[in-house]
Design an enzyme around this catalytic site. Sequence first.
Site, PDB file in Angstrom:
ATOM      1  N   LYS A  53       0.871  -1.289   0.001  1.00  0.00           N
ATOM      2  CA  LYS A  53      -0.163  -0.011   0.055  1.00  0.00           C
ATOM      3  C   LYS A  53       0.755   1.165  -0.185  1.00  0.00           C
ATOM      4  CE  LYS A  53      -3.805  -2.281   2.584  1.00  0.00           C
ATOM      5  NZ  LYS A  53      -4.485  -2.586   3.711  1.00  0.00           N
ATOM      6  N   GLN A  97      -4.270  -1.438  10.352  1.00  0.00           N
ATOM      7  CA  GLN A  97      -4.471  -2.593   9.240  1.00  0.00           C
ATOM      8  C   GLN A  97      -5.082  -3.826  10.181  1.00  0.00           C
ATOM      9  OE1 GLN A  97      -3.461  -3.055   6.170  1.00  0.00           O
ATOM     10  NE2 GLN A  97      -4.203  -5.348   6.644  1.00  0.00           N
ATOM     11  N   ASP A 120     -10.478   3.241   4.518  1.00  0.00           N
ATOM     12  CA  ASP A 120     -11.021   1.635   4.449  1.00  0.00           C
ATOM     13  C   ASP A 120     -12.330   1.711   4.381  1.00  0.00           C
ATOM     14  OD1 ASP A 120      -9.265  -0.080   4.141  1.00  0.00           O
ATOM     15  OD2 ASP A 120      -8.552  -0.407   6.422  1.00  0.00           O
TER      16      ASP A 120
END
Length: 302
Positions: A53, A97, A120
């Site tokens: 990412k 994460q 997200d």
Amino acid sequence: MTKILDGRALAAQLRARLATEVARLRASTGVVPGLRVLLIGEHPASLAYVRTKERAAREVGIDGRIERLPATIEEGALLARLAELNEDPSVHGVLVQLPLPAHIDPERILAAIDPRKDVDGFHPLNAGRLAQLLGPPPDDLLVPCTPRGCLLLLEEALGGLQALRGKRALVLGRSTIVGRPMAALLLAYDATVTIAHSRTRELAHECRRAEILIAAVGRAGLVRGDWLAPGSVVIDVGINRVALPDGTSRIVGDVAFEEAVGQVAAITPVPGGVGPMTVACLLDNTLRACRAQLARNGRIRS
Ligand code: NDP
């Protein structure tokens, strides 16, 4: 003839467009979109993923940075760090994460991210807006990256999302990360949506009825070729590592790919299908979040 949907190529196109837009934004405002990816603890697969990412962000001109925090961090300290990032005007997107260490409550953490920086798309406010959506998502709605990537692949396969109207779609899997937001998006585009899960009876029968099938289960080759309707479009989200007789391993999806080819109209390969799209959509969300924050501060017009 089955069309193999090339997620790598589609993601590269999206990244190229984003690179141009990021450069234009920087030239007109001096602002570089900022993304912070928080990695808590030592989780080798997560580390590899967040590095992907970060690299992808930098390639398109986004200031993507990983922040590594120890597995022993107290929940309160993590919440305090999120509060700082929420206030930091140089940071437009924040991602924690998953999975988190067992002593940290993921719901509390995800709800502590400013919904406007929630790239997200897992904050309850964004999830709630998505659940109520009819029609295309507005620019300022941060939609979870994997379902958004699947939608772009469907657009490619169908030649436009208006083709989803009235279609029978089956989403296999009901997680908050993939299955549920995917179902909400399909519903927003007027598909007739069924969600299946581990308690669903006659799964093969449900699959055979589907004109659009999204598999997000995490079981290698669960969906057999003869479960698929001829001419259907199949998006395989699953990532499963399987051992090979020679001692090596490989990654496969939830759909028996070789059996599906020749049977369906279009299918994504694993790897090289949904995975690259997920990362590209994270960058897209970061740019959306940045634009929305600049518009609110009167720096650009919305
Ligand atoms: P979860 O484990 O959270 O959810 C899996 C879902 O599949 C659950 O709803 C579960 O049902 C259902 N399920 C499990 N076994 C069966 C079965 N035998 N029959 C029918 N349904 C079943 O997984 P995620 O949603 O997080 O991920 C799904 C897959 O997608 C994984 O392989 C993951 O690695 C991959 N993934 C890929 C991404 C990408 O970028 N390509 C991104 C995110 C995930 P129940 O709810 O009843 O338990």
